[in-house]
Design a protein around this motif. Structure first.
Motif, short mmCIF file in Angstrom:
data_model
loop_
_atom_site.label_atom_id
_atom_site.label_comp_id
_atom_site.label_asym_id
_atom_site.label_seq_id
_atom_site.Cartn_x
_atom_site.Cartn_y
_atom_site.Cartn_z
N ARG A 112 46.15 8.60 16.60
CA ARG A 112 47.10 8.90 17.67
C ARG A 112 46.45 8.91 19.07
NH1 ARG A 112 50.10 12.76 15.37
NH2 ARG A 112 51.80 11.29 15.05
N PRO A 113 45.24 9.44 19.25
CA PRO A 113 44.66 9.50 20.60
C PRO A 113 44.37 8.14 21.23
CG PRO A 113 43.54 11.03 19.11
CD PRO A 113 44.39 10.14 18.27
N TYR A 114 44.39 7.07 20.45
CA TYR A 114 43.97 5.77 20.97
C TYR A 114 45.13 4.91 21.48
CZ TYR A 114 39.81 7.12 18.39
OH TYR A 114 38.72 7.82 17.91
N LEU A 120 54.57 2.94 18.45
CA LEU A 120 54.84 3.60 17.18
C LEU A 120 53.65 3.41 16.24
CD1 LEU A 120 58.58 2.76 16.36
CD2 LEU A 120 57.62 4.74 17.55
N LEU A 121 53.38 4.43 15.45
CA LEU A 121 52.30 4.39 14.47
C LEU A 121 52.90 4.30 13.08
CD1 LEU A 121 50.10 7.27 15.96
CD2 LEU A 121 50.04 4.82 16.50
N CYS A 122 52.43 3.32 12.31
CA CYS A 122 53.00 3.08 10.98
C CYS A 122 51.89 3.10 9.93
CB CYS A 122 53.73 1.74 10.95
SG CYS A 122 54.50 1.37 9.36
N ASP A 159 64.11 -4.21 13.36
CA ASP A 159 64.81 -3.44 14.39
C ASP A 159 63.84 -2.67 15.28
OD1 ASP A 159 64.14 -1.90 12.17
OD2 ASP A 159 65.74 -0.45 12.52
N LEU A 160 62.83 -2.07 14.66
CA LEU A 160 61.85 -1.31 15.44
C LEU A 160 60.90 -2.24 16.20
CD1 LEU A 160 60.96 1.60 12.99
CD2 LEU A 160 62.45 1.67 14.99
N LEU A 161 60.53 -3.35 15.58
CA LEU A 161 59.63 -4.30 16.24
C LEU A 161 60.27 -4.90 17.49
CD1 LEU A 161 58.02 -6.12 13.20
CD2 LEU A 161 56.78 -4.91 15.00
N ALA A 162 61.59 -4.98 17.51
CA ALA A 162 62.27 -5.53 18.69
C ALA A 162 62.19 -4.59 19.88
CB ALA A 162 63.73 -5.82 18.35
N ALA A 163 61.92 -3.31 19.61
CA ALA A 163 61.96 -2.33 20.68
C ALA A 163 60.61 -1.70 21.01
CB ALA A 163 62.94 -1.21 20.31
N TYR A 164 59.65 -1.74 20.07
CA TYR A 164 58.38 -1.04 20.27
C TYR A 164 57.19 -1.87 19.78
CZ TYR A 164 61.42 3.14 20.32
OH TYR A 164 62.39 4.05 20.59
N PRO A 165 56.04 -1.70 20.41
CA PRO A 165 54.80 -2.15 19.76
C PRO A 165 54.53 -1.20 18.59
CG PRO A 165 54.48 -1.78 22.13
CD PRO A 165 55.81 -1.18 21.77
N ILE A 166 54.17 -1.75 17.45
CA ILE A 166 53.95 -0.94 16.26
C ILE A 166 52.55 -1.21 15.72
CG2 ILE A 166 54.70 -0.39 13.91
CD1 ILE A 166 57.49 -1.29 14.68
N VAL A 167 51.80 -0.14 15.46
CA VAL A 167 50.46 -0.24 14.90
C VAL A 167 50.55 -0.01 13.40
CG1 VAL A 167 48.10 0.64 14.98
CG2 VAL A 167 49.52 0.68 17.04
N PHE A 168 50.23 -1.05 12.62
CA PHE A 168 50.23 -0.96 11.17
C PHE A 168 48.80 -0.72 10.68
CE2 PHE A 168 53.84 -3.67 12.31
CZ PHE A 168 54.88 -3.08 11.59
#
Length: 237
Positions: A112-114, A120-122, A159-168
């Motif tokens: 989370r700190p990075y 979003l964190l996945c 749906d989430l990828l269209a609105a946020y950068p997501i870290v997998f």
């Protein structure tokens, strides 16, 4: 307070000892020691040995503990049963409270700190075949989507990828990467993030301060889905 934390939700068996103070404006946590064992199988005897060694080598006794924390799942059925039964046994024997921390939430706390607040964190845990245990967390701490068992497909999380950068991240992210790596909002950092008692303990200090304890007698692991075993073959007479 002094908290022993246990995480056996995957193939990594880890125990940690934290000293915490919730009297300040924000919880203060100090890691006194952590043992991690990377094996294919976790046994209750091996886990007990790690706990005894950790407590002894940090200059404490089990009776000094104020609480026992455990990663409740999701994860390996066998691993979760071993970790939870060990934690409950300690709580019964020592008359200490039990704290349960979601495994995916603890994984998210590691990185989370990075990342910025809009990300979003996945965290993902491998659940065999193309299925993963996963959840979505905001980088500033909130839960966006609760834990679920998901079969990864090309249009997963669109749906989430269209609105946020997501870290997998996590060992389940390898299943997702070939399908989603070309999406501009899909991020696959070169980081090894495994469930660990280190972050379970950090979250447990916060839970202790908030009085979030489990009923030791009734508590069960968070399996997320029912166990499906292999049906025994009918013997041929």
């Amino acid at each position: 307070m002094l908290i022993l934390s246990i995480d056996t939700s995957t193939t990594v068996c880890s125990v940690a000892l934290h000293q915490g103070d919730t009297g300040a404006l924000a919880p203060v946590t100090s890691l006194l020691g952590c043992y991690e064992l990377f094996t294919e199988r976790t046994s209750s005897a091996r886990l007990t040995t790690l706990i005894q060694d950790l407590v002894e080598h940090t200059g404490h006794q089990l009776s000094d503990l104020d609480a026992v924390a455990v990663a409740k799942g999701p994860g390996s059925y066998t691993g979760l049963r071993i970790g939870v039964s060990t934690a409950k046994g300690l709580c019964y024997a020592l008359d200490k409270p039990l704290i349960a921390i979601n495994t995916l939430e603890a994984m998210a706390a590691q990185i989370r700190p990075y990342f910025t607040s809009h990300t979003l964190l996945c965290p993902m845990i491998d659940a065999r075949r193309m299925e993963v245990y996963t959840a979505f967390y905001e980088a500033d701490g909130g839960e966006m989507r609760p834990p679920a068992a998901v079969v990864v497909e090309e249009n997963s999380f669109s749906d989430l990828l269209a609105a946020y950068p997501i870290v997998f991240f996590g060992d389940g992210a390898a299943k997702c990467k070939p399908l989603l790596q070309y999406h501009p909002n899909a991020l696959f950092p070169d980081l090894t993030v495994r469930p660990s008692a280190r972050t379970v303990g950090e979250l447990a200090v916060e839970a202790f301060g908030a009085g979030q304890f489990e009923d030791v007698a009734l508590f069960e692991p968070f399996y997320l889905k029912d166990f499906v075993g292999t049906r025994p073959r009918t013997p041929v007479v």
